[in-house]
Design a protein around this motif. Structure first.
Motif, PDB file in Angstrom:
ATOM      1  N   ALA A  20      48.470 -43.809  52.171  1.00 14.13           N
ATOM      2  CA  ALA A  20      49.213 -43.307  51.026  1.00 14.13           C
ATOM      3  C   ALA A  20      49.160 -41.798  51.032  1.00 14.13           C
ATOM      4  O   ALA A  20      48.294 -41.186  51.666  1.00 14.13           O
ATOM      5  CB  ALA A  20      48.631 -43.861  49.732  1.00 14.13           C
ATOM      6  N   THR A  21      50.102 -41.185  50.346  1.00 14.65           N
ATOM      7  CA  THR A  21      50.099 -39.743  50.145  1.00 14.65           C
ATOM      8  C   THR A  21      49.424 -39.450  48.823  1.00 14.65           C
ATOM      9  O   THR A  21      49.887 -39.896  47.769  1.00 14.65           O
ATOM     10  CB  THR A  21      51.521 -39.178  50.155  1.00 14.65           C
ATOM     11  OG1 THR A  21      52.140 -39.460  51.409  1.00 14.65           O
ATOM     12  CG2 THR A  21      51.515 -37.680  49.906  1.00 14.65           C
ATOM     13  N   VAL A  22      48.310 -38.730  48.890  1.00 11.34           N
ATOM     14  CA  VAL A  22      47.517 -38.430  47.706  1.00 11.34           C
ATOM     15  C   VAL A  22      47.640 -36.931  47.424  1.00 11.34           C
ATOM     16  O   VAL A  22      47.305 -36.105  48.280  1.00 11.34           O
ATOM     17  CB  VAL A  22      46.039 -38.823  47.890  1.00 11.34           C
ATOM     18  CG1 VAL A  22      45.258 -38.578  46.617  1.00 11.34           C
ATOM     19  CG2 VAL A  22      45.929 -40.279  48.318  1.00 11.34           C
ATOM     20  N   THR A  23      48.122 -36.591  46.241  1.00  5.18           N
ATOM     21  CA  THR A  23      48.401 -35.204  45.884  1.00  5.18           C
ATOM     22  C   THR A  23      47.370 -34.683  44.894  1.00  5.18           C
ATOM     23  O   THR A  23      46.977 -35.399  43.971  1.00  5.18           O
ATOM     24  CB  THR A  23      49.814 -35.088  45.269  1.00  5.18           C
ATOM     25  OG1 THR A  23      50.762 -35.641  46.190  1.00  5.18           O
ATOM     26  CG2 THR A  23      50.164 -33.634  44.985  1.00  5.18           C
ATOM     27  N   VAL A 113      41.910 -35.817  39.297  1.00  5.74           N
ATOM     28  CA  VAL A 113      42.555 -34.702  39.989  1.00  5.74           C
ATOM     29  C   VAL A 113      43.486 -35.169  41.112  1.00  5.74           C
ATOM     30  O   VAL A 113      44.238 -34.365  41.658  1.00  5.74           O
ATOM     31  CB  VAL A 113      41.514 -33.711  40.567  1.00  5.74           C
ATOM     32  CG1 VAL A 113      40.687 -33.100  39.455  1.00  5.74           C
ATOM     33  CG2 VAL A 113      40.618 -34.393  41.593  1.00  5.74           C
ATOM     34  N   TRP A 114      43.434 -36.449  41.453  1.00 10.11           N
ATOM     35  CA  TRP A 114      44.265 -36.977  42.531  1.00 10.11           C
ATOM     36  C   TRP A 114      45.319 -37.924  41.971  1.00 10.11           C
ATOM     37  O   TRP A 114      45.056 -38.700  41.054  1.00 10.11           O
ATOM     38  CB  TRP A 114      43.417 -37.711  43.569  1.00 10.11           C
ATOM     39  CG  TRP A 114      42.433 -36.837  44.280  1.00 10.11           C
ATOM     40  CD1 TRP A 114      41.079 -36.787  44.090  1.00 10.11           C
ATOM     41  CD2 TRP A 114      42.716 -35.872  45.302  1.00 10.11           C
ATOM     42  NE1 TRP A 114      40.497 -35.864  44.918  1.00 10.11           N
ATOM     43  CE2 TRP A 114      41.482 -35.283  45.683  1.00 10.11           C
ATOM     44  CE3 TRP A 114      43.890 -35.448  45.938  1.00 10.11           C
ATOM     45  CZ2 TRP A 114      41.399 -34.302  46.665  1.00 10.11           C
ATOM     46  CZ3 TRP A 114      43.802 -34.463  46.914  1.00 10.11           C
ATOM     47  CH2 TRP A 114      42.573 -33.909  47.265  1.00 10.11           C
ATOM     48  N   TYR A 115      46.502 -37.859  42.571  1.00 12.52           N
ATOM     49  CA  TYR A 115      47.610 -38.710  42.126  1.00 12.52           C
ATOM     50  C   TYR A 115      48.295 -39.329  43.338  1.00 12.52           C
ATOM     51  O   TYR A 115      48.478 -38.685  44.376  1.00 12.52           O
ATOM     52  CB  TYR A 115      48.641 -37.902  41.340  1.00 12.52           C
ATOM     53  CG  TYR A 115      49.941 -38.650  41.145  1.00 12.52           C
ATOM     54  CD1 TYR A 115      50.047 -39.673  40.192  1.00 12.52           C
ATOM     55  CD2 TYR A 115      51.046 -38.365  41.948  1.00 12.52           C
ATOM     56  CE1 TYR A 115      51.238 -40.372  40.039  1.00 12.52           C
ATOM     57  CE2 TYR A 115      52.234 -39.065  41.798  1.00 12.52           C
ATOM     58  CZ  TYR A 115      52.321 -40.063  40.847  1.00 12.52           C
ATOM     59  OH  TYR A 115      53.488 -40.771  40.695  1.00 12.52           O
ATOM     60  N   SER A 116      48.680 -40.593  43.195  1.00 12.67           N
ATOM     61  CA  SER A 116      49.452 -41.284  44.220  1.00 12.67           C
ATOM     62  C   SER A 116      50.270 -42.393  43.573  1.00 12.67           C
ATOM     63  O   SER A 116      49.798 -43.039  42.621  1.00 12.67           O
ATOM     64  CB  SER A 116      48.530 -41.880  45.285  1.00 12.67           C
ATOM     65  OG  SER A 116      49.274 -42.680  46.204  1.00 12.67           O
ATOM     66  N   PRO A 117      51.493 -42.626  44.049  1.00 11.50           N
ATOM     67  CA  PRO A 117      52.294 -43.732  43.499  1.00 11.50           C
ATOM     68  C   PRO A 117      51.636 -45.098  43.696  1.00 11.50           C
ATOM     69  O   PRO A 117      51.972 -46.057  43.009  1.00 11.50           O
ATOM     70  CB  PRO A 117      53.615 -43.641  44.281  1.00 11.50           C
ATOM     71  CG  PRO A 117      53.671 -42.236  44.780  1.00 11.50           C
ATOM     72  CD  PRO A 117      52.248 -41.842  45.043  1.00 11.50           C
ATOM     73  N   SER A 118      50.707 -45.180  44.646  1.00  6.88           N
ATOM     74  CA  SER A 118      50.036 -46.461  44.906  1.00  6.88           C
ATOM     75  C   SER A 118      48.955 -46.771  43.884  1.00  6.88           C
ATOM     76  O   SER A 118      48.464 -47.897  43.825  1.00  6.88           O
ATOM     77  CB  SER A 118      49.420 -46.455  46.309  1.00  6.88           C
ATOM     78  OG  SER A 118      48.406 -45.461  46.412  1.00  6.88           O
ATOM     79  N   PHE A 119      48.556 -45.788  43.078  1.00 10.58           N
ATOM     80  CA  PHE A 119      47.535 -46.026  42.062  1.00 10.58           C
ATOM     81  C   PHE A 119      48.143 -46.783  40.886  1.00 10.58           C
ATOM     82  O   PHE A 119      49.314 -46.619  40.546  1.00 10.58           O
ATOM     83  CB  PHE A 119      46.946 -44.712  41.546  1.00 10.58           C
ATOM     84  CG  PHE A 119      46.220 -43.908  42.593  1.00 10.58           C
ATOM     85  CD1 PHE A 119      45.740 -44.514  43.742  1.00 10.58           C
ATOM     86  CD2 PHE A 119      46.006 -42.546  42.428  1.00 10.58           C
ATOM     87  CE1 PHE A 119      45.070 -43.781  44.711  1.00 10.58           C
ATOM     88  CE2 PHE A 119      45.339 -41.806  43.387  1.00 10.58           C
ATOM     89  CZ  PHE A 119      44.877 -42.423  44.526  1.00 10.58           C
TER      90      PHE A 119
END
Length: 427
Positions: A20-23, A113-119
């Motif tokens: 996943a891409t984690v921003t 502090v981390w965001y991902s659409p998979s969360f």
């Protein structure tokens, strides 16, 4: 046989630790005091001032303000009631400005502090930290300061804006950084604590998120009040939640893919779930978390109960630990309320019956000619008011104390059937 085991291992890796891409998106909670200049939440007599640029989105929830000065660029989401205007009854609130600030300094393992659409809401805070095959991205247009991890963390790749870095390139960038908007702080060992693009060794159960998982920092996590009775707190969560979880030791025959498909049959469209390794070594302990997709109504708790009852024996060994939250607060105490209502209804009915069948004692009030009570109600009679006497017809009944005698109704009928001879006794 070896190819089958390999396929199962690959399937396990895909399910458990899918890339996943984690921003990097620091906690922008509107209800977090640390996000304000003076470290306090604004009150109704203050004006809330946002910065010119807001990174990410801010959810505004249930607050009272005099007014707001909005940012030039950013996203604000009205998530609840917003009341504008000073409340004269509010104490300990002084006039002035409250300044919202973008969270600029955070540590790698800080919650939120981390965001991902998979969360999803079922994803523990500990599982939101980037995993070994995640793509990590930092924004290039925001002023941030990141304290890097002490324990070595593996990531697939790392970007600052559109520029990618290897492990060594990233270290050199940190050593040469001067006035960049993105500042990175080396750990206490003067290393980045990151291995970029290096693969981990997996077990027969699959790959964990990290070889050495970091303990999540919950110090700045804002926890809303749960909407259920007896909320639960599964492993890796900073806050209590409403839903259910199952924690168990996986057996050798455990198949993560088939277990995920099994759980999906129960959740369908009504709930969200997350399956992950508990933060323990060796990696054998699995945790399943299920929460409602929308407002909590108890569906997730029922789903966990059904899954716990129907789990196949070859998936786990030893006991399973199931945790289930209670009913929604909106329904809490409904049984007690019904019981109290029924109690008073029955009590009032009994009082009404008593008043109806029995005369209320007479009450005389001085100065009033009417009698209160006795003359207001009359007793219901199931028999005639006639007097029944057991004496002979030629007997004299004394009525000095009122009509207290009564007649035997069987006397005449018996006399008609039996001939009684009367004799005169002479003196």
């Amino acid at each position: 046989m070896s190819s089958i085991i390999l396929l199962q291992c690959i399937a396990t890796i895909i399910v458990c630790t899918s890339a996943a891409t984690v921003t990097w998106l620091p906690n922008s909670s509107f209800k977090l005091p640390e996000n304000y200049k003076d470290g306090k939440l604004p009150c109704s007599k203050q004006t809330l001032v946002f910065p010119e640029l807001v990174v990410g989105s801010i959810s505004i929830a249930d607050t009272e303000l005099t007014e707001m000065i909005l940012p030039e660029e950013g996203e604000l989401i009205l998530d609840d009631i917003l009341t504008l205007g000073a409340d004269p009854a509010e104490k300990n609130c002084t006039d002035g400005n409250a300044y919202y600030i973008d969270k600029t300094s955070s540590s790698w393992n800080q919650a939120g502090v981390w965001y991902s659409p998979s969360f999803s809401e079922a994803t523990p805070d500990s599982d939101r930290v980037p995993c070994f095959n995640d793509i990590v991205k930092f924004p290039s247009d925001a002023r941030i300061t990141v304290t890097l991890p002490k324990e070595t963390q593996y990531v697939k790749s790392l970007y600052i804006g559109d520029e990618s870095f290897t492990t060594e390139q990233f270290r050199q960038r940190i050593l040469q950084q001067s006035e960049q908007r993105q500042q990175f702080v080396l750990n206490e060992f003067s290393t980045t604590g990151l291995e970029i693009g290096k693969h981990m060794t997996c077990t027969d159960f699959g790959c964990p998120c990290q070889v050495v998982p970091m303990k999540i920092d919950c110090s700045s996590k804002f926890c809303p009040k749960p909407t259920c009775v007896d909320p639960i707190k599964p492993l890796g969560f900073c806050c209590e939640i409403c839903g259910g979880s199952i924690l168990f030791d996986a057996d050798k025959g455990f198949d993560m893919l088939s277990f995920s498909e099994f759980v999906a049959k129960y959740t369908k469209d009504s709930a969200q779930f997350h399956i992950g390794f508990a933060a323990e070594i060796p990696i054998r302990r699995i945790q399943l978390v299920v929460v409602d997709k929308s407002e909590y109504d108890g569906s997730s708790a029922e789903i966990i109960n059904s899954i716990n009852y129907n789990m196949l024996d070859h998936w786990y060994k030893g006991p399973k630990l199931a945790s289930i939250s209670g009913s929604p607060i909106s329904r809490a105490g409904l049984g007690v309320k019904i019981f109290v209502s029924m109690f008073f209804a029955v009590a009032l009915s009994l009082i009404a019956l008593y008043v109806y069948y029995y005369k209320v004692p007479e009450v005389r009030i001085p100065g009033m000619s009417r009698v209160v009570g006795g003359s207001m109600f009359s007793r219901f009679q199931n028999r005639s008011d006639s007097i029944v006497s057991l004496t002979r017809r030629d007997s004299v009944v004394s009525t000095a104390r009122g009509p207290t005698a009564f007649r035997n109704p069987l006397y005449d009928s018996k006399r008609g059937r039996v001939q009684v001879e009367e004799t005169v006794v002479e003196d």
